[in-house]
Design a protein around this motif. Structure first.
Motif, PDB file in Angstrom:
ATOM      1  N   THR A   1       0.762  -1.144   0.101  1.00 19.10           N
ATOM      2  CA  THR A   1       0.072   0.148  -0.005  1.00 19.10           C
ATOM      3  C   THR A   1       0.742   1.275  -0.100  1.00 19.10           C
ATOM      4  O   THR A   1       0.233   2.241  -0.172  1.00 19.10           O
ATOM      5  N   ALA A   2       2.229   1.061   0.151  1.00 20.67           N
ATOM      6  CA  ALA A   2       3.047   2.216   0.094  1.00 20.67           C
ATOM      7  C   ALA A   2       3.582   2.680  -1.192  1.00 20.67           C
ATOM      8  O   ALA A   2       4.200   3.724  -1.438  1.00 20.67           O
ATOM      9  N   LEU A   3       3.156   1.754  -2.138  1.00 21.95           N
ATOM     10  CA  LEU A   3       3.686   2.028  -3.737  1.00 21.95           C
ATOM     11  C   LEU A   3       3.114   3.402  -3.834  1.00 21.95           C
ATOM     12  O   LEU A   3       2.141   3.799  -3.952  1.00 21.95           O
ATOM     13  N   THR A   4       4.305   4.275  -4.770  1.00 23.45           N
ATOM     14  CA  THR A   4       3.987   5.406  -5.355  1.00 23.45           C
ATOM     15  C   THR A   4       4.058   5.146  -6.820  1.00 23.45           C
ATOM     16  O   THR A   4       3.529   5.800  -7.733  1.00 23.45           O
ATOM     17  N   GLN A   5       5.093   4.180  -7.303  1.00 19.48           N
ATOM     18  CA  GLN A   5       5.123   3.869  -8.541  1.00 19.48           C
ATOM     19  C   GLN A   5       5.176   2.461  -8.643  1.00 19.48           C
ATOM     20  O   GLN A   5       5.972   1.703  -8.152  1.00 19.48           O
ATOM     21  N   LEU A   6       4.508   2.189  -9.819  1.00 19.36           N
ATOM     22  CA  LEU A   6       4.414   0.746 -10.275  1.00 19.36           C
ATOM     23  C   LEU A   6       4.534   0.458 -11.842  1.00 19.36           C
ATOM     24  O   LEU A   6       3.824   1.067 -12.499  1.00 19.36           O
ATOM     25  N   ASN A   7       5.630  -0.162 -12.205  1.00 16.26           N
ATOM     26  CA  ASN A   7       5.889  -0.421 -13.611  1.00 16.26           C
ATOM     27  C   ASN A   7       5.762  -1.894 -13.809  1.00 16.26           C
ATOM     28  O   ASN A   7       6.645  -2.795 -13.176  1.00 16.26           O
ATOM     29  N   THR A   8       4.931  -2.459 -14.701  1.00 18.09           N
ATOM     30  CA  THR A   8       4.664  -3.809 -14.884  1.00 18.09           C
ATOM     31  C   THR A   8       4.521  -4.139 -16.579  1.00 18.09           C
ATOM     32  O   THR A   8       3.886  -5.113 -16.981  1.00 18.09           O
ATOM     33  N   TYR A   9       4.871  -2.940 -17.261  1.00 19.34           N
ATOM     34  CA  TYR A   9       4.867  -3.261 -18.551  1.00 19.34           C
ATOM     35  C   TYR A   9       5.679  -4.408 -19.423  1.00 19.34           C
ATOM     36  O   TYR A   9       6.356  -5.199 -18.689  1.00 19.34           O
ATOM     37  N   ASP A  10       5.166  -4.752 -20.481  1.00 16.28           N
ATOM     38  CA  ASP A  10       5.839  -5.910 -21.172  1.00 16.28           C
ATOM     39  C   ASP A  10       5.877  -7.261 -20.465  1.00 16.28           C
ATOM     40  O   ASP A  10       6.895  -7.811 -20.242  1.00 16.28           O
ATOM     41  N   ASN A  11       4.713  -7.901 -20.131  1.00 15.19           N
ATOM     42  CA  ASN A  11       4.616  -8.928 -19.458  1.00 15.19           C
ATOM     43  C   ASN A  11       3.269  -9.572 -19.863  1.00 15.19           C
ATOM     44  O   ASN A  11       2.699  -9.412 -20.951  1.00 15.19           O
ATOM     45  N   ASN A  12       2.752 -10.597 -19.126  1.00 14.88           N
ATOM     46  CA  ASN A  12       1.901 -11.671 -19.761  1.00 14.88           C
ATOM     47  C   ASN A  12       0.548 -11.360 -18.835  1.00 14.88           C
ATOM     48  O   ASN A  12      -0.337 -12.377 -18.607  1.00 14.88           O
ATOM     49  N   LEU A  13       0.490 -10.418 -18.153  1.00 15.62           N
ATOM     50  CA  LEU A  13      -0.499  -9.916 -17.041  1.00 15.62           C
ATOM     51  C   LEU A  13      -1.892  -9.871 -17.885  1.00 15.62           C
ATOM     52  O   LEU A  13      -2.295  -9.185 -18.793  1.00 15.62           O
ATOM     53  N   THR A  14      -2.916 -10.881 -17.273  1.00 15.31           N
ATOM     54  CA  THR A  14      -4.296 -10.509 -17.833  1.00 15.31           C
ATOM     55  C   THR A  14      -5.179  -9.668 -16.841  1.00 15.31           C
ATOM     56  O   THR A  14      -6.328  -9.149 -17.282  1.00 15.31           O
ATOM     57  N   SER A  15      -4.778  -9.498 -15.655  1.00  9.78           N
ATOM     58  CA  SER A  15      -5.299  -8.579 -14.897  1.00  9.78           C
ATOM     59  C   SER A  15      -4.482  -7.809 -13.842  1.00  9.78           C
ATOM     60  O   SER A  15      -3.554  -8.361 -13.403  1.00  9.78           O
ATOM     61  N   LEU A  16      -4.736  -6.880 -13.251  1.00  5.56           N
ATOM     62  CA  LEU A  16      -4.129  -6.012 -11.999  1.00  5.56           C
ATOM     63  C   LEU A  16      -4.927  -5.314 -11.321  1.00  5.56           C
ATOM     64  O   LEU A  16      -5.656  -4.672 -11.631  1.00  5.56           O
ATOM     65  N   ASP A  17      -5.089  -5.783 -10.196  1.00  4.29           N
ATOM     66  CA  ASP A  17      -5.561  -4.985  -8.995  1.00  4.29           C
ATOM     67  C   ASP A  17      -4.727  -4.066  -8.208  1.00  4.29           C
ATOM     68  O   ASP A  17      -3.972  -4.571  -7.635  1.00  4.29           O
ATOM     69  N   VAL A  18      -5.143  -2.894  -8.358  1.00  6.95           N
ATOM     70  CA  VAL A  18      -4.381  -1.790  -7.674  1.00  6.95           C
ATOM     71  C   VAL A  18      -5.519  -0.889  -6.742  1.00  6.95           C
ATOM     72  O   VAL A  18      -5.088   0.192  -6.579  1.00  6.95           O
ATOM     73  N   SER A  19      -6.677  -1.576  -6.262  1.00  9.11           N
ATOM     74  CA  SER A  19      -7.754  -0.980  -5.531  1.00  9.11           C
ATOM     75  C   SER A  19      -6.856  -0.444  -4.269  1.00  9.11           C
ATOM     76  O   SER A  19      -7.635   0.579  -3.664  1.00  9.11           O
ATOM     77  N   THR A  20      -5.969  -1.164  -3.540  1.00 11.45           N
ATOM     78  CA  THR A  20      -5.655  -0.870  -2.247  1.00 11.45           C
ATOM     79  C   THR A  20      -4.221   0.052  -2.484  1.00 11.45           C
ATOM     80  O   THR A  20      -3.825   0.593  -1.510  1.00 11.45           O
ATOM     81  N   ASN A  21      -3.851   0.186  -3.568  1.00 11.70           N
ATOM     82  CA  ASN A  21      -2.790   1.231  -3.870  1.00 11.70           C
ATOM     83  C   ASN A  21      -2.930   2.568  -4.167  1.00 11.70           C
ATOM     84  O   ASN A  21      -2.524   2.918  -5.073  1.00 11.70           O
ATOM     85  N   THR A  22      -3.479   3.181  -3.273  1.00  5.53           N
ATOM     86  CA  THR A  22      -4.064   4.515  -3.428  1.00  5.53           C
ATOM     87  C   THR A  22      -3.127   5.586  -3.239  1.00  5.53           C
ATOM     88  O   THR A  22      -3.348   6.604  -4.097  1.00  5.53           O
ATOM     89  N   ALA A  23      -1.721   5.100  -2.995  1.00  6.84           N
ATOM     90  CA  ALA A  23      -0.678   6.176  -2.969  1.00  6.84           C
ATOM     91  C   ALA A  23       0.047   5.993  -4.469  1.00  6.84           C
ATOM     92  O   ALA A  23       0.789   7.204  -4.519  1.00  6.84           O
ATOM     93  N   ILE A  24      -0.376   5.456  -5.347  1.00  8.13           N
ATOM     94  CA  ILE A  24       0.315   5.165  -6.812  1.00  8.13           C
ATOM     95  C   ILE A  24       0.152   6.521  -7.485  1.00  8.13           C
ATOM     96  O   ILE A  24      -1.154   7.125  -7.492  1.00  8.13           O
ATOM     97  N   THR A  25       0.989   7.180  -7.997  1.00  5.35           N
ATOM     98  CA  THR A  25       1.044   8.359  -8.707  1.00  5.35           C
ATOM     99  C   THR A  25       1.533   8.125 -10.205  1.00  5.35           C
ATOM    100  O   THR A  25       1.027   8.924 -11.141  1.00  5.35           O
ATOM    101  N   THR A  26       2.346   6.847 -10.219  1.00  6.33           N
ATOM    102  CA  THR A  26       2.731   6.663 -11.733  1.00  6.33           C
ATOM    103  C   THR A  26       2.923   5.202 -11.888  1.00  6.33           C
ATOM    104  O   THR A  26       3.194   4.472 -11.216  1.00  6.33           O
ATOM    105  N   MET A  27       2.445   4.790 -12.785  1.00  6.76           N
ATOM    106  CA  MET A  27       2.113   3.676 -13.423  1.00  6.76           C
ATOM    107  C   MET A  27       2.284   3.121 -14.764  1.00  6.76           C
ATOM    108  O   MET A  27       1.454   3.903 -15.392  1.00  6.76           O
ATOM    109  N   TYR A  28       3.105   2.164 -15.248  1.00  8.59           N
ATOM    110  CA  TYR A  28       3.264   1.989 -16.650  1.00  8.59           C
ATOM    111  C   TYR A  28       2.808   0.334 -16.721  1.00  8.59           C
ATOM    112  O   TYR A  28       3.712  -0.517 -16.127  1.00  8.59           O
TER     113      TYR A  28
END
Length: 212
Positions: free
Chosen positions: A170-197
């Motif tokens: 929950t402390a994440l402010t930046q999350l980069n998950t580009y170029d993977n094989n993800l079919t879903s991504l739940d960031v509902s608890t990561n309310t501190a994120i300001t940047t996400m790729y």
């Protein structure tokens, strides 16, 4: 100069460096040289070693148990044993040819940058102090960050991840998950994120309603 405690000889054209007599060294900065070998076995007082941007094919830091910062990135390392370096808080080993990396003994690590290697697995379950994890551009198929609740930055792009659970981070402010094989991504608890790729995955939906 056996009393030397700090040596900065970076950004030169050194092909060899003998520090075997400099047993009092606590800091060694020899980055950006064409060094192919570096022997620091006698430098047991070292707390800081910057040897990045050389041509090292091996690096033995087993005797350097006081190391707090190790920056050996952008070399030609195929292996790196940091099991004896339990005081490490910063480890930059990116841009090498590492196929494995064991950081289970490095429980004080706060910043780990091991990207642009050939890692197929990475266990950071013991690294509960991590605030930054840069492991992008490897061959990771899984990544468990459930024990890394202090993470502020996570870059795991350019891997082969099919799932990623960041619900406890929950402390994440930046999350980069580009170029993977993800079919879903739940960031509902990561309310501190300001940047996400998260481009180049297999999402059909992405809910950012909680990420104000």
């Amino acid at each position: 100069f056996t009393a030397l405690t700090s040596l900065s000889c970076d950004n030169n054209q050194l092909t060899a460096l003998d520090v075997s007599a400099n047993t009092a060294l606590t800091s060694l900065y020899c980055f950006v040289n064409p060094l192919t070998a570096l022997d620091v076995s006698a430098n047991t007082a070292l707390t800081t070693l910057f040897c990045y941007n050389n041509q090292l094919t091996a690096l033995d830091v087993s005797a350097n148990t006081a190391l707090i910062t190790l920056s050996c990135h952008t070399n030609q390392l195929t292996a790196l044993d940091v099991s004896a370096n339990t005081a490490l808080t910063i480890l930059y080993c990116y841009g090498n040819a590492l196929t494995s990396l064991d950081v289970s003994a490095n429980t004080a690590l706060s910043n780990l940058r091991c990207y642009s290697n050939q890692l197929t697995s990475l266990d950071v379950s013991n690294n509960t102090a991590l605030t930054q994890l840069w492991c992008h551009e490897n061959n990771l198929s899984t990544l468990d960050v459930s024990q890394n609740t202090a993470l502020v930055l996570l870059n795991c792009g350019g891997n082969n991840l099919e799932a990623l659970d960041v619900s406890v981070n929950t402390a994440l402010t930046q999350l980069n998950t580009y170029d993977n094989n993800l079919t879903s991504l739940d960031v509902s608890t990561n309310t501190a994120i300001t940047t996400m790729y998260c481009y180049s995955n297999q999402f059909t939906a992405l809910d950012l309603s909680a990420n104000t």
